[in-house]
Design a protein around this motif. Structure first.
Motif: not given
Length: 312
Positions: A1-3, A35-37, A42-43, A48-49
């Motif tokens: 599940m994506l946050d 860090q959150q990105l 990983k999720e 993504l970047l």
């Protein structure tokens, strides 16, 4: 599940361009955003970047997530609005962006009425130029914006924002009162009755990029001359003082004269142009009772001002 919180950070990066800007807007540290990105990657299980020089760029997969995140945030905002509408008390915080002349004319009445009728609503106001404020409301920095549109000069449109007209006010040529000592009197002995009479006089305008500046320059050019803009300031009260002291002329909207008798002369322009003042909110949040209350009182305040002669 994506946050969802991490998805929002990805969307913020799409909107604001750099990790530093995201951190500043959301009051995080750049390292925390990074860090959150990384956790979001990983999720998602995909890149993504990617680094481009000293900046980061979103991948096509990240752009897909950003598009869905916008829909998710709209859904959540509608849910919050519906939940608030189910309560018996109107409460909460409304972050308001407003330009200067509207703040001077509308804000005192809004705050007084809101404190009397809706004491549980907290209003936080920030002065912003309309173009910036509309963008920042779309970006969720503000809940409600009071903006303006000059004749023939469309204000920016953002798909998630609605638009509700508050009022219109006349734009008139403001010149020093007859006999006022200053630069204008020294340069021109005859009285000023038309905009063409100001061709050789010093002008004060807002800085380049403002809709009012573009409109004023076009009005002068249509009258057959290029304005001699000697003074630039976004502070309209400073503009008024330059005119009252006899050192400049300008084109000013009538909202400036709310509860104030101007110590200068106002001259109608050809065609009697009027500026439109409107409010915008995100459509997903427009049913929030606190926002509905603010817009209702702003509308009533603007109506009362429209029924009062300028300078009364």
């Amino acid at each position: 599940m994506l946050d969802v919180k991490r998805l929002r950070l990805l969307r913020e990066l799409h909107i604001r361009g750099t990790l530093a800007n995201v951190a500043l807007a959301l009051q995080y540290s750049p390292s925390a955003v990074s860090q959150q990105l990384a956790l979001l990657e990983k999720e998602a299980g995909v890149k993504l970047l990617r680094k481009v020089g000293r900046r980061v760029q979103l991948t096509p997969q990240a752009e897909i997530l950003v598009a869905h995140t916008a829909e998710i945030l709209e859904t959540l905002e509608r849910a919050e609005a519906d939940m608030s509408a189910s309560l018996t008390t109107v409460a909460g915080t409304v972050k308001l962006a407003v330009f200067q002349s509207a703040a001077l004319a509308l804000l005192p009445g809004l705050l007084t009425a809101m404190s009397q009728q809706y004491p549980n609503v907290r209003i936080e106001m920030t002065q912003r130029e309309p173009e910036t404020a509309l963008y920042e409301t779309w970006a969720r920095d503000f809940d409600l914006v009071v903006a303006e549109q000059y004749p023939g000069h469309g204000a920016p449109r953002h798909p998630e924002l609605d638009r509700l007209v508050l009022t219109t006010d006349a734009i008139r040529l403001a010149v020093p009162a007859c006999g006022t000592r200053g630069t204008v009197e020294r340069l021109r002995a005859e009285s000023i009755t038309h905009i063409e009479d100001t061709a050789e006089l010093p002008w004060v305008m807002e800085p380049r990029g403002a809709a009012s500046r573009h409109w004023a320059e076009q009005a002068c050019r249509q009258a057959g001359f290029e304005p001699d803009v000697r003074f630039e300031t976004a502070d309209l009260q400073a503009q008024v003082r330059l005119i009252e002291s006899g050192n400049a002329v300008a084109l000013l909207p009538d909202l400036m004269w709310t509860e104030r008798t101007p110590a200068l002369t106002l001259i109608d322009l050809p065609g009697l142009p009027r500026r439109t003042v409107f409010t915008s909110v995100r459509r997903a949040s427009r049913r929030r009772p606190a926002i509905l209350a603010c817009r209702e009182i702003l509308t009533q305040t603007a109506k009362e001002l429209a029924e009062t002669p300028a300078g009364a």
